[in-house]
Design an enzyme around this catalytic site. Structure first.
Site, PDB file in Angstrom:
ATOM      1  N   GLY B 148       0.717  -1.180  -0.056  1.00 34.34           N
ATOM      2  CA  GLY B 148      -0.073  -0.080   0.145  1.00 34.34           C
ATOM      3  C   GLY B 148       0.865   1.287   0.020  1.00 34.34           C
ATOM      4  CB  CYS B 149      -0.018   4.896  -0.538  1.00 39.43           C
ATOM      5  SG  CYS B 149      -1.572   4.992   0.319  1.00 39.43           S
TER       6      CYS B 149
END
EC number: 1.2.1.38
Lengths: 344, 344, 344, 344
Positions: B148-149
């Site tokens: 994920g970011c």
């Protein structure tokens, strides 16, 4: 490889040139100058360039610049005209992103720029850098005066109408909106985030230096002197110019505007005529060299409204300069310029 | 050419995949799906893609997707796990930008994502997509769960400290700030310009779905379960994540932090350890696949502060997915990913 | 009517004082000084004040200032200490929005502000301007050193925990985010819209001048020297500070945090303890003198997270100064300060 | 005290009414309605109102509304016409911030708003709410159709020229720019920060609902039907409208434009004619009820350019509605409306 020199590398058009040239397969940047930042690595000043350039700013030196194939001037007016003559004399190609060679009438230039021109002869020799108007002349030129940002968006929007003689040339209106980067990287109170964000204003209504440049270009297209009202506005964003252009149709029944624009730019790699009814957004060209245009005739009345958007730092400055370099060196016109706009 | 399919092409990670792949020399996008936009040309929906893609959205169809070499899922959690099994069975490589396969403990995943997992067996088979941690496993994997970011920015910042065992693993703090694009393209009041610009706030302090993912990654790096406080914040900008990370040095006299980080990432093409004392800006990676990191020890105290920035849509999502595709297809890792950040 | 003088009226705290005082029923602004703008009408420089003030900037003149009941210094450090002594000697009340009298240990002040202090005696006499801490002392003081913006948000968030002795005072973390107006109205490249919008960064991690001020205040509250890591960040918005504060509970079973905060500030007119689970937004105090606070204990772990927001120009500067003036002149504490935040 | 009811309190004009009325000394808000938020406290939904209102949303109930002295409709078109008739019949004054009663020609209204009007008789009775045009009629009216945001900025800018008959009424151009709050608080993709910030675009060029309203007002001023081209643009900011207006002087030698405007608005409390050569900024009216205007004649040509700025939520909506309420209840026209614009 094309050996490139850049004079004035610390402004926004300078760093934008570096961003674009970093991915140009046929270019090697040999020299980049800045009096104020001598000795500083460009990647230390502009961290987005880390890993892309191993180059430091140097003071302008004609000897070193003369060894380049082409020198870009990303400088305030007055600088290019001081260095260009010797470079020209030595056979270097010169692309000026500034205003020194844009106005053919030197008296007009001196009146608007408040200084005397030091090489009027070169003004005559210089080719105006707007490929959609004079691609051939650019290809064979040695000195280019790149079109300004407002002038590019405005001329590309008005050209089809004026060349076809469809509108009243005496009453043209260009209501233009620019992002703050158009004001450059100089520290000024008016460009502070706290002064220019969350606000919108017009400026220079009494007269802006791009007025004579636009008027010159439109008059050439119309074949006669045009009447133009130009109102620039400061928009709370970094990049982008949106020109909203108004003209009056001579023949109110004319219907072929969409076709007129589509055909005028059918073979242009960087002008995108959008479908009828479109409203181009500046973000659709952010970071790209494209000008997107749509043409409207509200309420089927006799007022034509043209919407034209560019990235002021790309098609309005550095991207157009690279497009011009490609033409001058017989490279594919879009080489190094195929980046897709960043959206969102 | 690598034949690519994209499931869920109308969100920000989908259009960002298209922006990046448009300039990838070895990729041909064959299929892009969207139930809501079936039949719409991608270039009509995203004008920045005009001239780059002649492709329309189609409804997801396993038959057509199965003819691709690789399928990217740019979808909300729950979608990939419904289609991946059949694609995997047919030998298609799958790169999930979503969360379906990130958490190894299926019970934990179901607890945080509030749904039951339909193919837990694939979770075990899936390789976590963070090249700086497991490049080799990625190269030989068939199913990738992209990091994920927030997890990418946070793990890259903490890894050197945890792998070296220099800090107290029981009390790690990640104060993270994200641009609004992290909330996706869905129409929600909270993401309106009028609600999220000119304001700053924390959210999900009680618990955010990226917490278990980050904790899993950091625990692997530490070799033992870590204690982590993770506070995400919404920042009034489009792109960018800034992770400000805090950890306590076990040995307060340690001095080699800069070297530690420099050596850990010396051979990483997309991690840039900045000079000591630097403050990376998110704009320095805007539109690029780079993560820039700096490490500080304020007042020579025993608290280490790591600053880590990425573009949440690039290194935090679509760029990382393309980097992973390059590894899976034995392409140069940076192919199609050399774009320079847009600055200003 | 209270006769007011303002020294340094051209900065953001100066114009904000004018905005607030314009609607204060008991105040008459008699003098406003600026060396650079002498003779300019304030309404010509700040058009939002048109119709509210018929006043022009004058050069600082102790004679004229001495005829005021109170003089506000909205000036960089070093200015107030040059003029305050004579005004104090003449019985004028002085409220310094700057840093000259904030730090009790003059050696520490001189070390951080890199100049020698010209009236250390007044430092001892000065009362620290944070009404929630020392309202009574303020009411009877003649010289006030207003709390800084970061120090106000941070101290109000930490005070209940430290006064109650609930957390480990040796390891406090303040991760603070400020709008760009915190950098003032000076023309600097870093504060340009093109440099600071669409980006987020930390700054001054090695040491910021508000660190000793915050440390001093928190140590007084704790009754012993505290250990503090303070990391300020620049946020792409005009106004607002968001402090995200981290501390470790000594007794992990403690449950009464919400009550503790609610009771601590129950009678404070400008501190709003929000319901449990809240995430205060900076925009909810934009233009108002309120500090909104929420307290969290993520995952019921032993780390307390306090969220504290203010408008840096109001509760962090000019609004707080007016609140203090009201106390000094026995006016209702909220007189002229009841404006509702502008939202959206 | 004036007993106030508000129908539709969850939109931006509704919360703005509450912000303004919170400091109005003669108003008590008795009822605020919202079907979707029934039972929610307004201060829970809009935290800026915490401490200012102890009021919850209720479903619209004519009985309760009928007990108010005045009811504001801050609703989409179609709502006011469904409830107003009964309130009018019961003697309640009604101020509609929406569009239901603005257009005198019901057929035109139905054509633009795509619904049939349910009480055309009230349209005839309704007074158009623009105090600078018909203050007296407003004072004695029972039903007010407040002027829209674009129509307010545009009419105030054109009125002096048309009333004096100085310009060609057949060819007026209004190039208008609005902040995103003009699109309301509804969740739509186009109003997301990621879609509307860092970009600028025109919209509704083919025809916007404010066109017939503006045309009606300008035709009344001119005494004959005007020709108008109206192009609205979406600007990346929250609040503010900037109208750039173009008209052609009949008599090119006329010089008295500045005086004309100054005299026309000499006694208007909320119209500020700025000095010759000024460029009003929208931020100079942010949060205030003022309209600032400047008039230009670029290059002394025969095109007049008028610049007019308002806060679309204040003078363009809720502030104007309160100004009108003051007139209807014989209160000082500026009561509760003296807030200074927030700058920066």
């Amino acid at each position: 490889m094309i050996k490139v020199g850049i004079v004035g590398g610390t402004g926004y058009t300078g760093v934008e040139l570096l961003r674009i040239l970093a991915n140009h397969p046929q270019v090697k940047v040999e020299v980049i100058t800045s009096r104020s930042e001598e000795g500083i690595a460009v990647a230390d000043m502009f961290p987005n360039l880390r890993g892309h350039f191993d180059l430091a700013f140097t003071v302008p030196d004609v000897e070193r610049l003369a060894q380049c194939d082409v020198v870009f001037f990303a400088t305030p007016h007055g600088v290019a005209m001081s260095l260009a003559p010797e470079l020209i004399a030595r056979g270097v190609k010169v692309i000026d992103l500034g205003a020194d060679f844009r106005i053919k009438d030197v008296a007009v230039w001196e009146d608007w720029y408040k200084m005397s021109h030091t090489c009027p002869d070169l003004v005559a020799q210089a080719v105006y850098g707007l490929p959609e108007v004079n691609r051939e002349a650019i290809a064979s030129a040695q000195l280019i005066a790149c079109a300004g940002c407002y002038p590019t968006a405005t001329q590309l929007g008005f050209l089809p109408l004026l060349e076809a003689g469809l509108v009243d040339h005496r009453r043209l209106i260009a209501d233009c909106k620019s992002g703050v980067s158009g004001a450059g990287r100089g520290a000024s109170v008016g460009s502070l985030l706290c002064e220019s964000s969350e606000s919108f204003k017009a400026y220079g209504v009494a007269g802006h230096r791009h007025l004579p440049e636009i008027r010159q270009g439109l008059s050439l297209a119309a074949g006669k002197p045009v009447g133009l009202t130009f109102v620039p506005h400061l928009t709370p964003m970094i990049r982008g110019i949106h020109a909203t252009l108004y003209a009056t149709l001579k023949d109110p029944v004319d219907q072929g505007l969409q076709t007129l624009f589509a055909e005028r730019y059918a073979h242009e790699p960087f002008v995108d005529v959008m479908p009828a009814g479109s409203h181009p957004e500046t973000r659709s060209v952010k970071g790209s060299n494209v000008c997107r245009i749509s043409v409207h005739r509200p309420q089927n009345d006799d007022t034509v409204v043209v919407l034209s958007v560019i990235d002021n730092l790309v098609k309005g400055a550095s991207g157009q300069a690279v497009q011009i370099m490609n033409l001058m060196f017989e490279r594919p016109e879009n080489e190094g310029l195929q980046q897709v706009a960043l959206m969102p």
